[in-house]
Write an enzyme that holds these catalytic residues in place. Structure first.
Site, PDB file in Angstrom:
ATOM      1  CB  SER A 110      -0.891   0.005   1.245  1.00 15.86           C
ATOM      2  OG  SER A 110      -1.316   1.329   1.520  1.00 15.86           O
ATOM      3  CE  LYS A 122      -4.010  -2.821   3.340  1.00 14.65           C
ATOM      4  NZ  LYS A 122      -5.263  -3.506   3.630  1.00 14.65           N
ATOM      5  CD  GLU A 141      -7.857  -7.676  -3.421  1.00 11.77           C
ATOM      6  OE1 GLU A 141      -6.642  -7.485  -3.230  1.00 11.77           O
ATOM      7  OE2 GLU A 141      -8.726  -6.831  -3.192  1.00 11.77           O
TER       8      GLU A 141
END
Ligand code: ARG
Length: 459
Positions: free
Chosen positions: A278, A284, A291
């Site tokens: 991130s 992160k 996804e």
């Protein structure tokens, strides 16, 4: 100016907008190799059947070879005014070899030509999908071997249900992918008929040899009905539905990876190679590949629906609507192959966290069914009564804030006096999975025999 291929009856050339809506060269150039392969087979047959001279046949085939190298080297001057790959190749052939090029289209139409090219293209993609699925099956198999007896929670409704083994869960995907593979193999058998020689729609008066072109292109036989041959796009729809079902399976595992890699689950650690960070939150590590795989089903199934809609209202035989078949299939194929490759990479790289899996397996009263089964076996209780007694014990444990094995014998006997200390033997997760020995069950012994079976099939 008039179109050089079909402009004979036209006094004026097309409007720019007409050209824009009509042209397919922007995308169907992806079928250049298939187009040239089909034309070479056709030219060889025309020569062998004495429909054109052998020297013309040879000149055409050599010229087509030159055109193919131009396309491959990226030096081909694609022209929108020549609409599609078929006319671009033929026009270039004429520039390269001159007059004999005009004889190539004898006994053929763009209708059987495009149907042939596209079938060859889809057949290649079907083979590629089969290979990609096999690679992914092997990756799942390796994971299953590494943790054949590792205990994890099995879920229904995403609520803890019963303990299962990691190997069993991995092998579930091997089964799904095996069906995907066999669906593609089955579709390939049906699609493998040659439309070439159906000509515009009715066949031709030239003494063509359709068996010869079919064999040259690796088809099992020529398609038996010329009307059907030029208007059938079932092969593309079958490819898309096989791809959709396969992508759905990939999406389900992708969803599991997203859940499993979260800080709350920690079932798996994804490799750095298949994660992203991130730009604001330094901690992160995001499962972006998973996804995106989860999202790919949308466009792949969308392509399936889109082509179904294109086809459903078309009277026999060819209509220009059918030119819309290709972009859907191209996009679906690109994304299916990408999803398969990314999933193979992720599954190959991921690390299952044996400890977290085991801790999770033991929580959520996962051995409640084992307890109920014990009441049936040891005390001869009807299953429905055993279910009720176990439910009361779960409620008691929940109230105490502990798991089932943490209840004392006295607490258990307060719910049902005949319970003995033997009950504790069935409350452990290892015992639970080891006992599920029925064929196809989660016991490590069963899982290992399934692994051995699939290893033999895949090697
Ligand atoms: N570009 C066309 C397609 O993709 C080729 C076939 C054209 N045939 C015709 N009769 N207009 O379908």
């Amino acid at each position: 100016s008039q179109n050089q291929m079909w402009g004979g009856r036209f006094a004026a050339g097309p409007d720019a907008i007409m050209e824009a809506i009509n042209a397919s060269i922007g995308f169907d150039q992806r079928m250049a190799a298939q187009d040239i392969q089909g034309s070479r087979a056709h030219a060889a047959m025309l020569g062998a059947a004495g429909i054109i001279s052998n020297s013309d046949s040879e000149a055409i085939r050599e010229g087509l070879h030159t055109v193919l190298s131009e396309i491959k080297s990226g030096n081909f001057p694609f022209r929108v005014d020549l609409e599609d790959i078929h006319m671009n190749v033929e026009q270039r052939l004429k520039e390269v070899i001159g007059a004999p090029a005009g004889r190539l289209h004898t006994g053929r139409s763009r209708n059987d030509q495009v149907a042939t090219d596209f079938r060859l293209w889809v057949r290649d993609q079907t083979d590629a999908a089969i290979e990609g699925i096999e690679a992914l099956m092997k990756a799942f198999l390796q994971q299953a071997k590494a943790g054949a007896d590792w205990v994890m929670p099995g879920f229904t409704h995403l609520q803890t249900a019963q303990p299962v083994t990691w190997g069993h869960h991995m092998m579930a995907y091997v089964e799904m992918l095996a069906r995907d593979k066999s669906r593609f193999e089955d579709a390939r058998r049906r699609m493998n008929e040659s439309p070439l020689g159906a000509a515009a729609l009715a066949g031709t008066s030239f003494p063509i040899d359709r068996d010869m072109t079919a064999a040259a292109l690796g088809f099992d036989r020529p398609a038996a009905n010329s009307l059907d041959a030029v208007s059938d796009r079932d092969f593309a729809l079958e490819y898309l539905s096989c791809a959709s079902i396969c992508a759905m399976h990939l999406s389900r595992f992708a969803e599991e990876l997203v859940i499993w890699s979260s800080a709350q689950f920690r079932f798996v650690t994804l490799s750095d190679r298949f994660s992203t960070g991130s730009s604001i939150m330094p901690q992160k590590k995001n499962p972006d590949a998973a996804e995106l795989i989860r999202a790919k089903i949308g466009r792949i199934f969308g392509a399936n629906v889109a082509l179904m809609m294109v086809m459903k209202g078309l009277p026999l035989t060819y209509s220009k609507d059918m030119q819309e078949d290709k972009e859907q299939v191209f996009d679906a194929a690109d994304n299916l192959m990408l999803a398969l490759a990314a999933m193979s990479g992720m599954v190959g790289d991921m690390t299952a966290n044996q400890e977290s899996l085991k801790t999770a397996a033991a929580s959520g009263f996962s051995t409640a069914t084992d307890l109920a089964d014990w009441l049936v076996r040891a005390l001869g209780m009807p299953f429905r009564d055993a279910h009720h007694v176990t439910g009361s014990l779960v409620a008691m444990a929940e109230e105490q804030g502990c798991d089932l094995p943490d209840l004392t014998l006295a607490q258990m006997q307060s719910v049902h006096p005949q319970i003995t200390s033997n009950v504790f033997e069935v409350l452990g997760v290892e015992n639970s999975v080891a006992s599920r020995l029925s064929y196809g069950g989660t016991a490590p012994a069963q899982v290992r025999s399934q692994i051995a079976r699939w290893e033999a099939i895949l090697s």
